[in-house]
Enzyme design. Sequence first.
Site, PDB file in Angstrom:
ATOM      1  N   PRO A  54       0.839  -1.197   0.000  1.00  0.00           N
ATOM      2  CA  PRO A  54       0.000   0.000   0.000  1.00  0.00           C
ATOM      3  C   PRO A  54       0.876   1.249   0.000  1.00  0.00           C
ATOM      4  O   PRO A  54       1.707   1.436   0.874  1.00  0.00           O
ATOM      5  CB  PRO A  54      -0.806  -0.136   1.295  1.00  0.00           C
ATOM      6  N   GLU A  55       0.709   2.072  -1.012  1.00  0.00           N
ATOM      7  CA  GLU A  55       1.490   3.289  -1.121  1.00  0.00           C
ATOM      8  C   GLU A  55       0.576   4.497  -0.967  1.00  0.00           C
ATOM      9  O   GLU A  55      -0.566   4.360  -0.559  1.00  0.00           O
ATOM     10  CB  GLU A  55       2.242   3.308  -2.457  1.00  0.00           C
TER      11      GLU A  55
ATOM     12  N   HIS B 253      -8.451 -12.997  14.175  1.00  0.00           N
ATOM     13  CA  HIS B 253      -7.432 -12.039  13.749  1.00  0.00           C
ATOM     14  C   HIS B 253      -7.827 -10.583  14.013  1.00  0.00           C
ATOM     15  O   HIS B 253      -7.233  -9.669  13.447  1.00  0.00           O
ATOM     16  CB  HIS B 253      -7.119 -12.233  12.265  1.00  0.00           C
TER      17      HIS B 253
ATOM     18  N   ARG C  44      -1.376 -11.325  10.005  1.00  0.00           N
ATOM     19  CA  ARG C  44       0.063 -11.478  10.205  1.00  0.00           C
ATOM     20  C   ARG C  44       0.590 -10.594  11.341  1.00  0.00           C
ATOM     21  O   ARG C  44       1.735 -10.725  11.748  1.00  0.00           O
ATOM     22  CB  ARG C  44       0.816 -11.168   8.908  1.00  0.00           C
TER      23      ARG C  44
ATOM     24  N   ARG D 199      23.132  11.994  -4.129  1.00  0.00           N
ATOM     25  CA  ARG D 199      23.052  10.541  -3.966  1.00  0.00           C
ATOM     26  C   ARG D 199      23.517   9.805  -5.212  1.00  0.00           C
ATOM     27  O   ARG D 199      23.134  10.149  -6.330  1.00  0.00           O
ATOM     28  CB  ARG D 199      21.619  10.137  -3.607  1.00  0.00           C
TER      29      ARG D 199
END
Length: 304
Positions: free
Chosen positions: A35-36, A122, A140, A184
């Site tokens: 997910p961005e 869960h 998870r 960079r």
Amino acid sequence: MQQSIRLTISTMSNALIFSSTDDNRSFAFAAALMPELPEVEVTRMGLSAPLTGARIEAVYMGKPLRWPLQCLPQSLVGRTILGVRRRGKYLLMDLSEGLLLWHLGMSGSLRVWPRRPEPGLHDHFDLVTSNGCLRLNDPRRFGAVVYAPGQDSPQAQQLLGHLGVEPLEPGFEPPSFYQALHQRRTAIKPLLLGGAVVVGVGNIYACEALFMAGIRPTLSARRISRVRATALHAAIQQVLSRAIAIGGSSLRDFSGTEGQSGYFQLETKVYDREGLPCRDCGTIIRRRVQGQRSTFYCPQCQRA
């Protein structure tokens, strides 16, 4: 039977799912593996309306999540939710005192119920409010809910302090972006994914932005010219804005209205198109691995 609205970002099922139990309909579409910014922003918009102004009435916790809550659960009772913001992949829930930082991890999902149902195996965090129960389901348990006295507090900065600028906010400017790249040596594609220069540019969006700017993904960031950096800056904003406008890699919203869905991957120029002709020049799209992530590019359009 209780009615609910569910928003799920799941990297286990590789889908962003919106469903409503009132008519038994659900919609699921393949999404980016993580997910961005667009997917988390869509989630934020879905949670903001039903929760803003709600008063916290109870907190229930299940098995431990990735990080501890950092406060006694009962101390949150009585506080009001002032709004829901986003910083990178984190959802920031502003309270009348302090804030809660939510992270969905690898398999987390959020569901708003009118009343608190019985917890399942869960279900690990329930925030019961005057406007309904917000439940975190996370098989998870890589997700988290963390309390912080404020965004500048050590608790919050430990999670947010390393993040780069937001790409759709005023702090993201072409000159500073160019300077950050020029310092960079890293290849530009993994640098974008790292989030230290700019946050929320996930794999699918990095591939598309680099294509739009005509930059080869393997090019060292410091070798990108000022003109190309300005083009990449604009491409990042355009790609992310478009993705949010059509619901990221899923629906525009959670109402399930016919004809109102969006699916960003239908518009990609290079992502997941290995072996297919470039939509712009006809050259075959190639794929390579950078930092254990698939990179898609056009060798003709992205020669710089």
